[in-house]
Scaffold this motif. Structure first.
Motif, PDB file in Angstrom:
ATOM      1  N   LEU A  43      34.018  43.756  43.034  1.00  0.00           N
ATOM      2  CA  LEU A  43      34.997  44.036  41.990  1.00  0.00           C
ATOM      3  C   LEU A  43      35.351  42.789  41.179  1.00  0.00           C
ATOM      4  CD1 LEU A  43      37.047  45.915  40.608  1.00  0.00           C
ATOM      5  CD2 LEU A  43      38.661  45.365  42.458  1.00  0.00           C
ATOM      6  N   THR A  44      35.673  41.705  41.850  1.00  0.00           N
ATOM      7  CA  THR A  44      36.069  40.488  41.145  1.00  0.00           C
ATOM      8  C   THR A  44      34.915  39.926  40.331  1.00  0.00           C
ATOM      9  OG1 THR A  44      37.668  39.995  42.895  1.00  0.00           O
ATOM     10  CG2 THR A  44      37.064  38.197  41.414  1.00  0.00           C
ATOM     11  N   LYS A  48      34.726  39.571  36.172  1.00  0.00           N
ATOM     12  CA  LYS A  48      34.388  38.303  35.508  1.00  0.00           C
ATOM     13  C   LYS A  48      33.140  38.458  34.639  1.00  0.00           C
ATOM     14  CE  LYS A  48      33.697  33.353  36.436  1.00  0.00           C
ATOM     15  NZ  LYS A  48      32.589  33.188  35.468  1.00  0.00           N
ATOM     16  N   LEU A  49      32.161  39.208  35.136  1.00  0.00           N
ATOM     17  CA  LEU A  49      30.909  39.405  34.400  1.00  0.00           C
ATOM     18  C   LEU A  49      31.168  40.022  33.034  1.00  0.00           C
ATOM     19  CD1 LEU A  49      27.735  39.479  34.411  1.00  0.00           C
ATOM     20  CD2 LEU A  49      27.970  41.805  35.337  1.00  0.00           C
ATOM     21  N   LEU A  76      44.971  55.237  44.751  1.00  0.00           N
ATOM     22  CA  LEU A  76      45.721  53.997  44.533  1.00  0.00           C
ATOM     23  C   LEU A  76      44.763  52.812  44.406  1.00  0.00           C
ATOM     24  CD1 LEU A  76      48.754  54.455  46.967  1.00  0.00           C
ATOM     25  CD2 LEU A  76      48.724  54.704  44.465  1.00  0.00           C
ATOM     26  N   ARG A  77      43.695  52.819  45.189  1.00  0.00           N
ATOM     27  CA  ARG A  77      42.685  51.763  45.061  1.00  0.00           C
ATOM     28  C   ARG A  77      42.010  51.832  43.695  1.00  0.00           C
ATOM     29  NH1 ARG A  77      41.898  52.614  50.690  1.00  0.00           N
ATOM     30  NH2 ARG A  77      40.446  54.318  50.297  1.00  0.00           N
ATOM     31  N   ALA A  78      41.729  53.045  43.248  1.00  0.00           N
ATOM     32  CA  ALA A  78      41.073  53.210  41.952  1.00  0.00           C
ATOM     33  C   ALA A  78      41.947  52.685  40.821  1.00  0.00           C
ATOM     34  CB  ALA A  78      40.729  54.675  41.720  1.00  0.00           C
ATOM     35  N   ILE A  79      43.236  52.922  40.908  1.00  0.00           N
ATOM     36  CA  ILE A  79      44.162  52.393  39.896  1.00  0.00           C
ATOM     37  C   ILE A  79      44.123  50.870  39.887  1.00  0.00           C
ATOM     38  CG2 ILE A  79      46.608  52.160  39.313  1.00  0.00           C
ATOM     39  CD1 ILE A  79      46.941  55.078  40.374  1.00  0.00           C
ATOM     40  N   GLU A  80      44.157  50.276  41.063  1.00  0.00           N
ATOM     41  CA  GLU A  80      44.101  48.814  41.157  1.00  0.00           C
ATOM     42  C   GLU A  80      42.782  48.275  40.601  1.00  0.00           C
ATOM     43  OE1 GLU A  80      44.731  47.818  45.204  1.00  0.00           O
ATOM     44  OE2 GLU A  80      46.821  48.513  45.241  1.00  0.00           O
ATOM     45  N   GLU A  81      41.688  48.963  40.877  1.00  0.00           N
ATOM     46  CA  GLU A  81      40.389  48.526  40.378  1.00  0.00           C
ATOM     47  C   GLU A  81      40.340  48.578  38.853  1.00  0.00           C
ATOM     48  OE1 GLU A  81      37.660  51.094  42.401  1.00  0.00           O
ATOM     49  OE2 GLU A  81      38.263  50.343  44.380  1.00  0.00           O
ATOM     50  N   LEU A  85      39.662  45.388  36.368  1.00  0.00           N
ATOM     51  CA  LEU A  85      38.558  45.377  35.410  1.00  0.00           C
ATOM     52  C   LEU A  85      39.032  45.285  33.963  1.00  0.00           C
ATOM     53  CD1 LEU A  85      36.345  48.096  37.108  1.00  0.00           C
ATOM     54  CD2 LEU A  85      35.752  45.671  36.871  1.00  0.00           C
ATOM     55  N   GLY A  86      40.335  45.451  33.764  1.00  0.00           N
ATOM     56  CA  GLY A  86      40.886  45.314  32.426  1.00  0.00           C
ATOM     57  C   GLY A  86      40.796  46.559  31.579  1.00  0.00           C
TER      58      GLY A  86
END
Length: 265
Positions: A43-44, A48-49, A76-81, A85-86
């Protein structure tokens, strides 16, 4: 080209790094991402990519599937992701009927209740929960929200910035009320996706899509309709097709751009 976005699913086997590089090389400003390949890449690293490449992440697919065990934590994880990702758009596919159930009305009420539970978390993260209605042939196993009107019935209980809808040409083109529902949706349209409908459908029907211009959908008419109610956001080309997936990624991207420019823009 300023609104064109290439959804990652259109070239499913194209590695993320290559897809991002291809988009940059072709002058594409945005990319729609999917959670599974993003997780595989990291994810991170993925955030960045795309950020370093100057691409906008136009949507993240997908949340939803509210009949699955652990749906709340997964969403909830999907919201955070999405926030990482912006992107402000998390596409929700509601899920089908619970195992052994025939109660489609009850299943839709469950979707509304689940979204109500997630909405405060999405608002805090700056993410819009974008309800995507799917064609009725997917109602039993994949999405009990089968029309844009049904999606709006749920979304209208919330602020448009928190819960919106997806207008996906493949899923709504057949509906004789779709243009009235687009007018009703207005500012709630969080995403607009295009591909084309071809027959005969393949076995399993999920992969029965084609690149813009290769089927029977009035894609430009749909684009003009969402524009007319104030939608100025990205237009994502999203295609599920084994034939398309078998082609080289850059070839698919170029064909997507050509179909978009000729039949959508």
């Amino acid at each position: 080209m300023g609104r064109f976005s290439f959804n990652q699913a259109t070239s499913q086997h194209w590695p993320l790094e290559d897809a991002v590089a291809g988009c940059v090389d072709a002058g594409v400003p945005g990319i729609g991402l999917w959670r599974e390949p993003v997780a595989g890449y990291g994810l991170t690293r993925a955030a960045k990519l795309v950020r370093d490449a100057g691409l906008a992440v136009t949507s993240l697919c997908r949340g939803g599937f509210f009949t699955a065990d652990g749906w709340r934590d997964e969403n909830l994880r999907a919201i955070e992701e999405a926030a990482t990702l912006g992107t402000s758009v998390l596409v929700l596919v509601s899920g089908g009927l619970p195992a052994g159930s025939r109660d489609v009305d009850g299943a839709r009420r469950r979707v509304a209740d689940a979204i109500a539970e997630l909405a405060p978390h999405a608002a805090a993260a700056g993410v819009t929960l974008a309800i995507e209605p799917l064609h009725p042939m997917f109602c039993a196993d994949r999405c009990v929200v089968a029309t844009l009107g049904q999606a709006l019935d749920i979304a209208e209980a919330f602020d448009p910035g928190v819960v919106g809808v997806v207008v996906d040409a493949y899923h709504v083109w057949w509906d004789d009320t779709v243009y009235a529902q687009i007018a009703r949706a207005g500012a709630r349209i969080a995403a607009f996706q295009v591909c084309d409908w071809v027959t005969p459908l393949p076995e399993g029907v999920l992969l029965g899509r084609a690149l813009p211009g290769e089927g029977c959908i009035e894609l430009r008419r749909l684009r003009e309709a969402v524009d007319a109610v104030g939608y100025t956001g990205p237009v994502e080309v999203e295609v599920f097709s084994a034939e398309v997936w078998a082609r080289p990624g850059r070839e698919v991207l170029d064909a997507s751009i050509a179909g978009y420019l000729r039949h959508v823009a």
